[in-house]
Design a protein around this motif. Structure first.
Motif, short mmCIF file in Angstrom:
data_model
loop_
_atom_site.label_atom_id
_atom_site.label_comp_id
_atom_site.label_asym_id
_atom_site.label_seq_id
_atom_site.Cartn_x
_atom_site.Cartn_y
_atom_site.Cartn_z
N ILE A 193 0.88 -1.16 0.00
CA ILE A 193 0.00 0.00 0.00
C ILE A 193 0.92 1.21 0.00
CG2 ILE A 193 -1.63 1.37 1.34
CD1 ILE A 193 -2.75 -1.18 2.50
N LYS A 194 0.61 2.23 -0.81
CA LYS A 194 1.50 3.39 -0.84
C LYS A 194 0.73 4.63 -1.26
CE LYS A 194 5.92 4.96 -2.79
NZ LYS A 194 6.57 5.26 -1.51
N ARG A 195 1.10 5.78 -0.68
CA ARG A 195 0.62 7.08 -1.14
C ARG A 195 1.71 8.10 -0.88
NH1 ARG A 195 -3.39 9.90 3.27
NH2 ARG A 195 -2.42 9.12 5.17
N SER A 196 1.62 9.25 -1.53
CA SER A 196 2.63 10.29 -1.36
C SER A 196 2.52 10.89 0.04
CB SER A 196 2.44 11.40 -2.40
OG SER A 196 2.64 10.88 -3.70
N ARG A 197 3.68 11.16 0.66
CA ARG A 197 3.69 11.80 1.97
C ARG A 197 3.42 13.29 1.82
NH1 ARG A 197 8.36 8.65 2.47
NH2 ARG A 197 9.65 10.51 2.19
N THR A 198 2.59 13.83 2.70
CA THR A 198 2.24 15.26 2.64
C THR A 198 2.64 15.98 3.92
OG1 THR A 198 0.01 14.77 3.45
CG2 THR A 198 0.32 14.84 1.06
#
Length: 203
Positions: A192-197
């Motif tokens: 699972i992955k998403r961009s860090r904000t």
């Protein structure tokens, strides 16, 4: 029966530090058995074409990783305590390398956990590089080469991450662990992955 966790770490990585402190919180609320194993961003990035400032950080990161390789070999029972002592100074206290070296922090951490001062000499020697690479390779064997730190094995399955920017506390830490362990137990789950904000916080 305690759930087994293997945690591969590089002490200079802030995201690895947050994940490790989550696991320390989980120890308070769940029956787990943690094995700490050194890995190295310096080894991982050795020979790669990277920005000059990042390469300088990788040069500094060799020292602590070498010391952890020696400690993991000869004083494995002290490994987790040394990681806590060194990581607290680097991350919570905001102390980085001084003149390209973490030796001052290494010396203080060794003294805190009762390890011999001569281990500091390891930081500037290549004597333990083969051992460090071998420890690092055990993480790569579990998850492949295209990862960073941490690598965490939950039961029989290892992943890169989880990457957190805050440290879950108390029962929240336990619930997140339960969910992660359950997900890891499904043999067809991979990532699972998403961009860090947001940036990491260590409080």
């Amino acid at each position: 029966m305690a759930d087994k966790v293997t945690f591969w770490f590089d002490t200079t990585c802030p995201f690895c530090w947050i994940t490790s402190r989550w696991i320390k919180e989980v120890e308070k609320v769940r029956d787990i058995e943690v094995q700490w194993v050194p890995m190295s961003l310096s080894v991982l990035n050795d020979g790669r074409d990277l920005p000059a400032d990042y390469l300088e950080r990788m040069k500094s990161a060799w020292g602590p990783a070498r010391v952890f390789a020696a400690v993991a070999t000869d004083h494995a029972d002290k490994l987790g305590d040394l990681y806590t002592a060194m990581g607290t100074r680097i991350h919570n206290d905001g102390r980085g390398a001084t003149d390209g070296s973490y030796n001052e922090i290494i010396a203080e951490a060794l003294e805190e956990v009762g390890l011999d001062a001569p281990l500091l000499e390891v930081a500037d020697s290549t004597k333990w590089d083969d051992a460090l690479r071998a420890f690092h390779q055990t993480a790569m064997d579990e998850v492949g080469d295209e990862v960073g730190t941490p690598v965490v094995k939950l039961g029989d399955t290892a992943f890169f991450g989880p990457v957190l920017t805050r440290i879950p506390r108390g029962e929240e830490a336990g619930e997140l662990f339960d969910a992660s362990f359950k997900l890891a137990s499904y043999p067809h789950f991979f990532e699972i992955k998403r961009s860090r904000t947001e940036s990491p916080e260590f409080n």
